[in-house]
Design a protein around this motif. Structure first.
Motif, short mmCIF file in Angstrom:
data_model
loop_
_atom_site.label_atom_id
_atom_site.label_comp_id
_atom_site.label_asym_id
_atom_site.label_seq_id
_atom_site.Cartn_x
_atom_site.Cartn_y
_atom_site.Cartn_z
N GLU A 1 47.08 24.07 34.13
CA GLU A 1 46.50 23.46 35.32
C GLU A 1 47.51 23.47 36.46
O GLU A 1 48.70 23.25 36.27
CB GLU A 1 46.11 22.02 34.98
CG GLU A 1 45.37 21.29 36.04
CD GLU A 1 44.91 19.92 35.58
OE1 GLU A 1 44.21 19.27 36.36
OE2 GLU A 1 45.25 19.50 34.47
N GLY A 2 47.02 23.73 37.69
CA GLY A 2 47.85 23.64 38.88
C GLY A 2 48.59 24.90 39.27
O GLY A 2 49.39 24.89 40.19
N VAL A 3 48.31 26.03 38.61
CA VAL A 3 48.96 27.29 38.93
C VAL A 3 48.15 28.00 40.01
O VAL A 3 46.92 28.04 39.95
CB VAL A 3 49.08 28.18 37.66
CG1 VAL A 3 49.62 29.55 38.00
CG2 VAL A 3 49.94 27.51 36.63
N GLN B 1 50.15 39.58 37.82
CA GLN B 1 50.91 40.11 36.69
C GLN B 1 52.00 39.16 36.20
O GLN B 1 52.19 39.00 35.01
CB GLN B 1 51.55 41.45 37.09
CG GLN B 1 52.09 42.22 35.92
CD GLN B 1 51.01 42.66 34.96
OE1 GLN B 1 49.94 43.08 35.36
NE2 GLN B 1 51.27 42.55 33.68
N GLU B 2 52.68 38.47 37.11
CA GLU B 2 53.74 37.56 36.69
C GLU B 2 53.20 36.38 35.89
O GLU B 2 53.87 35.87 35.01
CB GLU B 2 54.55 37.06 37.90
CG GLU B 2 53.82 36.10 38.82
CD GLU B 2 52.76 36.72 39.73
OE1 GLU B 2 52.04 35.97 40.38
OE2 GLU B 2 52.65 37.96 39.78
N LEU B 3 51.98 35.95 36.17
CA LEU B 3 51.36 34.85 35.42
C LEU B 3 50.92 35.31 34.04
O LEU B 3 50.99 34.55 33.08
CB LEU B 3 50.17 34.29 36.19
CG LEU B 3 50.49 33.71 37.57
CD1 LEU B 3 49.22 33.23 38.24
CD2 LEU B 3 51.51 32.59 37.45
N VAL B 4 50.47 36.53 33.94
CA VAL B 4 50.06 37.08 32.64
C VAL B 4 51.25 37.09 31.70
O VAL B 4 51.16 36.70 30.54
CB VAL B 4 49.48 38.50 32.80
CG1 VAL B 4 49.18 39.11 31.44
CG2 VAL B 4 48.23 38.47 33.66
N THR B 5 52.39 37.50 32.20
CA THR B 5 53.61 37.55 31.40
C THR B 5 54.03 36.14 30.96
O THR B 5 54.42 35.94 29.82
CB THR B 5 54.75 38.19 32.20
OG1 THR B 5 54.32 39.48 32.63
CG2 THR B 5 56.00 38.34 31.38
N LEU C 1 41.73 40.90 37.94
CA LEU C 1 42.31 39.61 38.31
C LEU C 1 43.72 39.49 37.74
O LEU C 1 44.64 39.04 38.43
CB LEU C 1 41.42 38.48 37.79
CG LEU C 1 41.82 37.06 38.15
CD1 LEU C 1 41.81 36.85 39.65
CD2 LEU C 1 40.88 36.07 37.48
N MET C 2 43.90 39.91 36.50
CA MET C 2 45.22 39.85 35.87
C MET C 2 46.21 40.80 36.53
O MET C 2 47.39 40.48 36.64
CB MET C 2 45.07 40.17 34.38
CG MET C 2 44.29 39.12 33.62
SD MET C 2 43.80 39.64 31.97
CE MET C 2 45.36 39.52 31.12
N ALA C 3 45.73 41.93 37.01
CA ALA C 3 46.61 42.93 37.63
C ALA C 3 47.28 42.39 38.89
O ALA C 3 48.45 42.69 39.15
CB ALA C 3 45.84 44.20 37.95
N VAL C 4 46.57 41.58 39.68
CA VAL C 4 47.16 41.04 40.90
C VAL C 4 47.96 39.76 40.63
O VAL C 4 48.59 39.22 41.54
CB VAL C 4 46.12 40.80 42.02
CG1 VAL C 4 45.49 42.09 42.45
CG2 VAL C 4 45.09 39.79 41.60
#
Length: 72
Positions: free
Chosen positions: A46-48, A34-38, A29-32
Motif C-alpha cells: 500500500e502507498g507505492v 520495472q523497478e517496482l517489479v524487481t 503496466l509492469m514494463a513502465v
C-alpha cells in the motif's frame, strides 16, 4: 505521465484491469514500473506510486468479461 497510489492488496493484474480495462495488459503496466517489479514481485504494498502507461490497444485485445474476482 499519470501516476496513482497503490491500495492494500493490489497486484499487477488487478491494477491492469482497474486502470487499463484489461488484466492482460499487466505486462505493459509492469514494463513502465520495472523497478517496482524487481522490488515487490507480484504483490505491491500500500502507498507505492504506480506509473500508468498510455496504451492504445486494439479493440480485439480488450476483454469484454470481468475478471472472476470482480463483483458486479
Amino acid at each position: 505521465m499519470i501516476v496513482t497510489t497503490s491500495k492494500y492488496g493490489d497486484r499487477w493484474d488487478l491494477l491492469a484491469y482497474d486502470l487499463l480495462g484489461d488484466a492482460a495488459l499487466a505486462p505493459e503496466l509492469m514494463a513502465v514500473n520495472q523497478e517496482l517489479v524487481t522490488l515487490y514481485q507480484n504483490h505491491i504494498p500500500e502507498g507505492v506510486e504506480i506509473v500508468i502507461p498510455e496504451i492504445v490497444a486494439p479493440a480485439e485485445r480488450i476483454t469484454q468479461t470481468k475478471a472472476p474476482w470482480k463483483k458486479d
